[in-house]
Design an enzyme around this catalytic site. Structure first.
Site, PDB file in Angstrom:
ATOM      1  N   ILE A  26       0.776  -1.277  -0.006  1.00 42.94           N
ATOM      2  CA  ILE A  26       0.098   0.047   0.060  1.00 42.94           C
ATOM      3  C   ILE A  26       0.916   1.198  -0.027  1.00 42.94           C
ATOM      4  O   ILE A  26       0.409   2.229  -0.704  1.00 42.94           O
ATOM      5  CB  ILE A  26      -0.943  -0.094   1.167  1.00 42.94           C
ATOM      6  CG1 ILE A  26      -1.995  -1.218   1.344  1.00 42.94           C
ATOM      7  CG2 ILE A  26      -1.768   1.320   1.106  1.00 42.94           C
ATOM      8  CD1 ILE A  26      -2.496  -1.519   2.399  1.00 42.94           C
ATOM      9  N   ASP A  45      12.166   2.363   5.024  1.00 37.88           N
ATOM     10  CA  ASP A  45      11.632   1.204   5.169  1.00 37.88           C
ATOM     11  C   ASP A  45      12.652   0.169   5.590  1.00 37.88           C
ATOM     12  O   ASP A  45      13.691   0.454   5.164  1.00 37.88           O
ATOM     13  CB  ASP A  45      11.183   0.754   3.626  1.00 37.88           C
ATOM     14  CG  ASP A  45      10.154  -0.247   3.646  1.00 37.88           C
ATOM     15  OD1 ASP A  45       8.869  -0.292   3.199  1.00 37.88           O
ATOM     16  OD2 ASP A  45      10.625  -1.725   4.061  1.00 37.88           O
ATOM     17  N   ASN A  46      12.430  -0.852   6.348  1.00 39.59           N
ATOM     18  CA  ASN A  46      13.364  -1.706   6.797  1.00 39.59           C
ATOM     19  C   ASN A  46      13.551  -2.809   5.841  1.00 39.59           C
ATOM     20  O   ASN A  46      14.301  -3.775   6.006  1.00 39.59           O
ATOM     21  CB  ASN A  46      13.178  -2.177   8.195  1.00 39.59           C
ATOM     22  CG  ASN A  46      12.102  -2.965   8.261  1.00 39.59           C
ATOM     23  OD1 ASN A  46      11.402  -3.405   7.570  1.00 39.59           O
ATOM     24  ND2 ASN A  46      11.861  -3.447   9.509  1.00 39.59           N
ATOM     25  N   PHE A  95       2.763   3.682   7.510  1.00 37.04           N
ATOM     26  CA  PHE A  95       2.374   2.460   7.069  1.00 37.04           C
ATOM     27  C   PHE A  95       3.430   1.118   7.721  1.00 37.04           C
ATOM     28  O   PHE A  95       2.630   0.065   7.983  1.00 37.04           O
ATOM     29  CB  PHE A  95       2.820   2.100   5.694  1.00 37.04           C
ATOM     30  CG  PHE A  95       1.744   2.972   4.629  1.00 37.04           C
ATOM     31  CD1 PHE A  95       2.344   4.036   4.031  1.00 37.04           C
ATOM     32  CD2 PHE A  95       0.574   2.614   4.392  1.00 37.04           C
ATOM     33  CE1 PHE A  95       1.534   4.595   2.992  1.00 37.04           C
ATOM     34  CE2 PHE A  95      -0.182   3.140   3.482  1.00 37.04           C
ATOM     35  CZ  PHE A  95       0.228   4.379   2.911  1.00 37.04           C
ATOM     36  N   SER A 139      -7.291  -0.498  10.199  1.00 38.85           N
ATOM     37  CA  SER A 139      -7.772  -1.465   9.522  1.00 38.85           C
ATOM     38  C   SER A 139      -9.257  -1.655  10.208  1.00 38.85           C
ATOM     39  O   SER A 139      -9.463  -1.530  11.275  1.00 38.85           O
ATOM     40  CB  SER A 139      -7.136  -2.702   9.877  1.00 38.85           C
ATOM     41  OG  SER A 139      -7.636  -3.899   9.434  1.00 38.85           O
ATOM     42  N   TYR A 164      -2.445  -8.590  16.169  1.00 40.11           N
ATOM     43  CA  TYR A 164      -2.251  -7.654  15.362  1.00 40.11           C
ATOM     44  C   TYR A 164      -3.616  -6.519  15.364  1.00 40.11           C
ATOM     45  O   TYR A 164      -3.384  -5.427  15.385  1.00 40.11           O
ATOM     46  CB  TYR A 164      -2.532  -8.377  13.760  1.00 40.11           C
ATOM     47  CG  TYR A 164      -2.954  -7.409  12.606  1.00 40.11           C
ATOM     48  CD1 TYR A 164      -4.395  -7.306  12.175  1.00 40.11           C
ATOM     49  CD2 TYR A 164      -1.959  -6.673  12.099  1.00 40.11           C
ATOM     50  CE1 TYR A 164      -4.220  -6.640  11.056  1.00 40.11           C
ATOM     51  CE2 TYR A 164      -2.155  -5.657  10.994  1.00 40.11           C
ATOM     52  CZ  TYR A 164      -3.505  -5.614  10.515  1.00 40.11           C
ATOM     53  OH  TYR A 164      -3.825  -4.732   9.791  1.00 40.11           O
ATOM     54  N   LYS A 168      -3.532  -2.379  16.360  1.00 41.98           N
ATOM     55  CA  LYS A 168      -4.112  -1.325  15.456  1.00 41.98           C
ATOM     56  C   LYS A 168      -5.117  -0.517  16.563  1.00 41.98           C
ATOM     57  O   LYS A 168      -5.168   0.929  16.469  1.00 41.98           O
ATOM     58  CB  LYS A 168      -5.043  -1.835  14.454  1.00 41.98           C
ATOM     59  CG  LYS A 168      -4.401  -2.417  13.254  1.00 41.98           C
ATOM     60  CD  LYS A 168      -3.255  -1.236  12.677  1.00 41.98           C
ATOM     61  CE  LYS A 168      -2.441  -2.047  11.556  1.00 41.98           C
ATOM     62  NZ  LYS A 168      -1.506  -0.906  11.037  1.00 41.98           N
ATOM     63  N   PHE A 192     -10.122  -1.555   4.406  1.00 39.56           N
ATOM     64  CA  PHE A 192     -10.879  -2.898   4.246  1.00 39.56           C
ATOM     65  C   PHE A 192     -10.139  -3.793   3.613  1.00 39.56           C
ATOM     66  O   PHE A 192      -8.964  -4.062   4.160  1.00 39.56           O
ATOM     67  CB  PHE A 192     -12.224  -2.844   3.640  1.00 39.56           C
ATOM     68  CG  PHE A 192     -13.356  -1.998   4.665  1.00 39.56           C
ATOM     69  CD1 PHE A 192     -13.007  -0.860   5.169  1.00 39.56           C
ATOM     70  CD2 PHE A 192     -14.143  -2.898   5.415  1.00 39.56           C
ATOM     71  CE1 PHE A 192     -13.677  -0.345   6.216  1.00 39.56           C
ATOM     72  CE2 PHE A 192     -14.972  -2.260   6.618  1.00 39.56           C
ATOM     73  CZ  PHE A 192     -14.804  -1.008   6.787  1.00 39.56           C
ATOM     74  N   ASN A 213      -3.347 -13.916   2.307  1.00 44.29           N
ATOM     75  CA  ASN A 213      -4.620 -13.191   1.629  1.00 44.29           C
ATOM     76  C   ASN A 213      -5.066 -13.993   0.566  1.00 44.29           C
ATOM     77  O   ASN A 213      -4.570 -14.458  -0.199  1.00 44.29           O
ATOM     78  CB  ASN A 213      -4.396 -11.839   1.628  1.00 44.29           C
ATOM     79  CG  ASN A 213      -4.008 -11.006   2.659  1.00 44.29           C
ATOM     80  OD1 ASN A 213      -2.947 -10.305   2.746  1.00 44.29           O
ATOM     81  ND2 ASN A 213      -4.784 -11.238   3.971  1.00 44.29           N
ATOM     82  N   PHE A 232     -11.787 -21.300   3.021  1.00 44.77           N
ATOM     83  CA  PHE A 232     -12.063 -21.574   4.064  1.00 44.77           C
ATOM     84  C   PHE A 232     -13.389 -21.560   4.851  1.00 44.77           C
ATOM     85  O   PHE A 232     -13.827 -20.736   5.704  1.00 44.77           O
ATOM     86  CB  PHE A 232     -11.126 -20.671   5.328  1.00 44.77           C
ATOM     87  CG  PHE A 232      -9.568 -20.702   4.861  1.00 44.77           C
ATOM     88  CD1 PHE A 232      -8.790 -19.585   4.681  1.00 44.77           C
ATOM     89  CD2 PHE A 232      -8.960 -21.922   4.615  1.00 44.77           C
ATOM     90  CE1 PHE A 232      -7.568 -19.390   4.416  1.00 44.77           C
ATOM     91  CE2 PHE A 232      -7.403 -22.021   4.470  1.00 44.77           C
ATOM     92  CZ  PHE A 232      -6.913 -20.613   4.151  1.00 44.77           C
TER      93      PHE A 232
HETATM   94  C1  WQD Z   1     -10.310 -12.857   3.029  1.00 41.60           C
HETATM   95  C2  WQD Z   1     -11.331 -14.033   2.896  1.00 41.60           C
HETATM   96  C3  WQD Z   1     -10.802 -15.744   4.498  1.00 41.60           C
HETATM   97  C4  WQD Z   1      -7.182 -16.905   1.945  1.00 41.60           C
HETATM   98  C5  WQD Z   1      -7.023  -9.731   6.611  1.00 41.60           C
HETATM   99  C6  WQD Z   1      -6.498  -8.904   7.780  1.00 41.60           C
HETATM  100  C7  WQD Z   1      -6.883  -7.283   7.457  1.00 41.60           C
HETATM  101  C8  WQD Z   1      -6.021  -6.818   6.291  1.00 41.60           C
HETATM  102  C9  WQD Z   1      -6.470  -7.862   5.077  1.00 41.60           C
HETATM  103  C10 WQD Z   1      -4.080  -5.959   6.763  1.00 41.60           C
HETATM  104  C11 WQD Z   1     -11.535 -14.590   4.293  1.00 41.60           C
HETATM  105  C12 WQD Z   1     -10.835 -16.135   2.813  1.00 41.60           C
HETATM  106  C13 WQD Z   1      -8.485 -16.206   2.428  1.00 41.60           C
HETATM  107  C14 WQD Z   1      -7.464 -18.219   1.420  1.00 41.60           C
HETATM  108  C15 WQD Z   1      -9.804 -18.093   1.937  1.00 41.60           C
HETATM  109  N1  WQD Z   1      -4.729  -7.097   6.424  1.00 41.60           N
HETATM  110  N2  WQD Z   1      -9.772 -16.835   2.277  1.00 41.60           N
HETATM  111  N3  WQD Z   1      -8.740 -18.731   1.506  1.00 41.60           N
HETATM  112  O1  WQD Z   1      -8.730 -11.949   6.527  1.00 41.60           O
HETATM  113  O2  WQD Z   1     -10.339 -10.444   5.491  1.00 41.60           O
HETATM  114  O3  WQD Z   1      -8.272  -9.486   6.439  1.00 41.60           O
HETATM  115  O4  WQD Z   1      -6.013  -9.201   5.628  1.00 41.60           O
HETATM  116  O5  WQD Z   1      -4.327  -4.961   6.810  1.00 41.60           O
HETATM  117  O6  WQD Z   1      -6.295  -6.652   8.530  1.00 41.60           O
HETATM  118  O7  WQD Z   1      -7.372  -8.768   8.911  1.00 41.60           O
HETATM  119  O8  WQD Z   1      -8.223 -11.004   4.457  1.00 41.60           O
HETATM  120  O9  WQD Z   1      -7.711 -12.244   2.356  1.00 41.60           O
HETATM  121  O10 WQD Z   1      -6.930 -13.411   4.417  1.00 41.60           O
HETATM  122  O11 WQD Z   1      -9.480 -13.485   3.832  1.00 41.60           O
HETATM  123  O12 WQD Z   1     -10.880 -18.713   1.837  1.00 41.60           O
HETATM  124  O13 WQD Z   1      -6.248 -18.864   1.090  1.00 41.60           O
HETATM  125  O14 WQD Z   1     -10.807 -15.039   2.053  1.00 41.60           O
HETATM  126  O15 WQD Z   1     -11.343 -16.920   4.894  1.00 41.60           O
HETATM  127  O16 WQD Z   1     -13.094 -14.973   4.238  1.00 41.60           O
HETATM  128  P1  WQD Z   1      -8.912 -11.010   5.922  1.00 41.60           P
HETATM  129  P2  WQD Z   1      -7.957 -12.389   3.569  1.00 41.60           P
END
Ligand code: WQD
Length: 352
Positions: A26, A45-46, A95, A139, A164, A168, A192, A213, A232
Site C-alpha cells: 500500500i 523502510d526496513n 504504514f 484496519s 495484530y 491497531k 478494508f 490473503n 476456508f
Molecule cells: C479474506 C477471505 C478468508 C485466503 C486480513 C486482515 C486485514 C487486512 C487484510 C492488513 C476470508 C478467505 C483467504 C485463502 C480463503 N490485512 N480466504 N482462502 O482476513 O479479511 O483480512 O487481510 O491490513 O487486517 O485481517 O483477508 O484475504 O486473508 O481473507 O478462503 O487462502 O478469504 O477466510 O473469508 P482478511 P484475507
C-alpha cells in the site's frame, strides 16, 4: 532550490511527506499517488517485507525517484538520528508495521514491539520537531464481527481477536491521546481488503512465502505457483455460505491517503483526530471473488472447500459516507477491474 535567486513555484509549494513502509504494497502505491499530486516524498523502510526493487518500479511510473533511507523504526536512536538530519517534513504517513493476523497470534511480542514501539518513537519525534500532520494506517479489523452492516466509524470497537488487530486499536488510542495534548492533528484510515495493482504492473503485492490473503493466493494458483486454493468454509450464514469482505483497489486506497494529507495540510481537520473507513461500500463473498476472477482471466480456478479459518469474521463491508462527504474521496474501481489488475501483475511477475 533552483539556480536563480527565486525558488521555482514547485520548490516553494512542494510539501514534503515522510512515508514509513513506503516500499510496501500500500505504501508504494501511495508514494506514486503523492508524487502525482505534486508532493515531495521521502521513504523509510526496513525492507523486512519488501524489496528495494520497488523503488525502481515507483521511479519508472513517476519519473521521480523518491528519497529513500533503510531504517528500522524499532531502533529509537536511529529514529532520533533520522529526524535530526531530515528537517522540513510537512506530514507523515505511517504504514510500517507487521500485518499478518495468524503470525501475530503465534508471535505477539514481535507485533507489540514493532507496531507499538515504532509508533511511539515516531510520535516522540513529531513532538520534538513540531511535525503536526500524521496519517495512520489502520484496519477494519478494529471492528471485529460487526453487528450492523455496512459498518460505520461510530460502530463499537470490540475486543480484538488477534494481537495484530489489538495493535491497531491501541495505536489509534495512542494517537488520539497525543493529539489531545499536543499540536498533532491526525487521521486514521481504516482499510478494508486492499487488492490489485497499479495499471502499469510495475508495482503490486509481493507476499513473502505462502500468501495469507485471498487474492494473491488466487492469482498464484491461476499462475500455477500454487496447486489449488483452499476456501476456508462455505457453511457461514451468508447467501452462498462463504465469508463476505469489502475488496478495494489499492490505487483507490492510495488516493484516499492523498485526500487525507490535503485535509491535514490545509488545516481542514474538523477535530484533532479523525477516523475514516476506506472501502468500496460493497461486500463480495469468497465464492463471488473466485467466479469474478474466472470471468476476467478466462481460467478455471482449482479450489477445494476446507474447514473454517479461526478468527475469520463472517461478513464486513464499509459504510463509506463519511469518507465520501468529508474527504471528498470515493473508490472508483469495481471488483473485476481490481482482480484484472491483480492478474496482470501476477502474470508480469511470473513472466507469463
Ligand atoms: C479474506 C477471505 C478468508 C485466503 C486480513 C486482515 C486485514 C487486512 C487484510 C492488513 C476470508 C478467505 C483467504 C485463502 C480463503 N490485512 N480466504 N482462502 O482476513 O479479511 O483480512 O487481510 O491490513 O487486517 O485481517 O483477508 O484475504 O486473508 O481473507 O478462503 O487462502 O478469504 O477466510 O473469508 P482478511 P484475507
Amino acid at each position: 532550490m533552483s539556480q536563480n535567486k527565486f525558488p521555482s513555484l514547485r520548490e516553494v509549494h512542494m510539501k514534503k511527506i515522510l512515508v514509513t513502509g513506503g516500499l510496501g504494497y500500500i505504501g508504494s502505491h501511495t508514494v506514486v499517488a503523492l508524487q502525482e499530486a505534486g508532493y515531495e516524498v521521502f521513504i523509510i523502510d526496513n525492507l523486512s517485507n519488501t524489496s528495494i526493487d520497488v523503488l525502481q518500479g515507483i521511479t519508472e511510473i513517476t519519473n521521480t525517484p523518491p528519497s529513500f533511507v533503510r531504517l528500522d523504526l524499532r531502533i529509537k536512536s536511529d529514529v532520533e538520528k533520522f529526524f535530526q538530519t531530515h528537517k522540513d517534513i510537512d506530514g507523515i504517513i505511517h504504514f510500517a508495521a507487521s500485518k499478518a493476523v495468524g503470525e501475530s497470534v503465534e508471535n505477539p511480542l514481535l507485533y507489540y514491539e514493532n507496531n507499538i514501539n515504532s509508533l511511539v518513537y515516531l510520535l516522540q519525534e513529531c513532538k520534538a520537531h513540531s511535525i503536526s500532520n500524521f496519517i495512520f494506517s489502520s484496519s477494519c479489523t478494529v471492528y471485529g464481527e460487526p453487528d450492523v452492516l455496512p459498518i460505520n466509524e461510530e460502530a463499537p470497537i470490540k475486543k480484538a481477536i488477534s494481537p495484530y488487530g489489538n495493535t491497531k486499536q491501541i495505536s489509534e488510542e495512542i494517537i488520539n491521546d497525543v493529539c489531545k495534548v499536543s499540536s498533532l492533528n491526525a487521521i486514521a484510515l481504516r482499510y478494508f481488503n486492499p487488492i490489485g495493482a497499479h495499471e502499469s504492473a510495475l508495482i503490486g503485492e509481493l507476499p513473502v512465502g505462502v500468501p495469507q490473503n485471498l487474492v494473491p493466493y488466487i492469482t498464484q494458483t491461476a499462475a500455477g505457483v500454487r496447486k489449488e486454493l483452499s476456501i476456508f468454509g462455505d457453511d457461514y450464514n451468508t447467501p452462498d455460505g462463504s465469508c463476505i469482505r469489502d475488496y478495494i483497489h489499492v490505487v483507490d486506497l492510495a488516493k484516499a491517503h492523498v485526500k487525507a494529507v490535503e485535509r491535514l495540510i490545509n488545516a481542514e481537520n474538523s477535530a484533532k483526530f479523525k477516523v475514516f473507513n476506506v472501502g468500496t461500500g460493497k461486500g463480495n463473498s469468497v465464492l463471488e471473488v473466485v467466479t469474478a476472477f474466472e470471468e476476467i482471466s478466462g481460467k478455471k480456478l482449482n479450489y477445494k472447500i476446507v474447514k473454517r479459518r479461526p478468527g475469520d469474521v463472517v461478513a464486513v463491508f464499509a459504510d463509506t459516507k463519511k469518507a465520501n462527504d468529508e474527504l471528498g474521496w470515493k473508490a472508483v474501481h469495481n471488483l473485476k477491474e481490481s482482480l484484472a489488475s491483480a492478474w496482470k501483475w501476477e502474470k508480469k511477475v511470473r513472466g507469463i
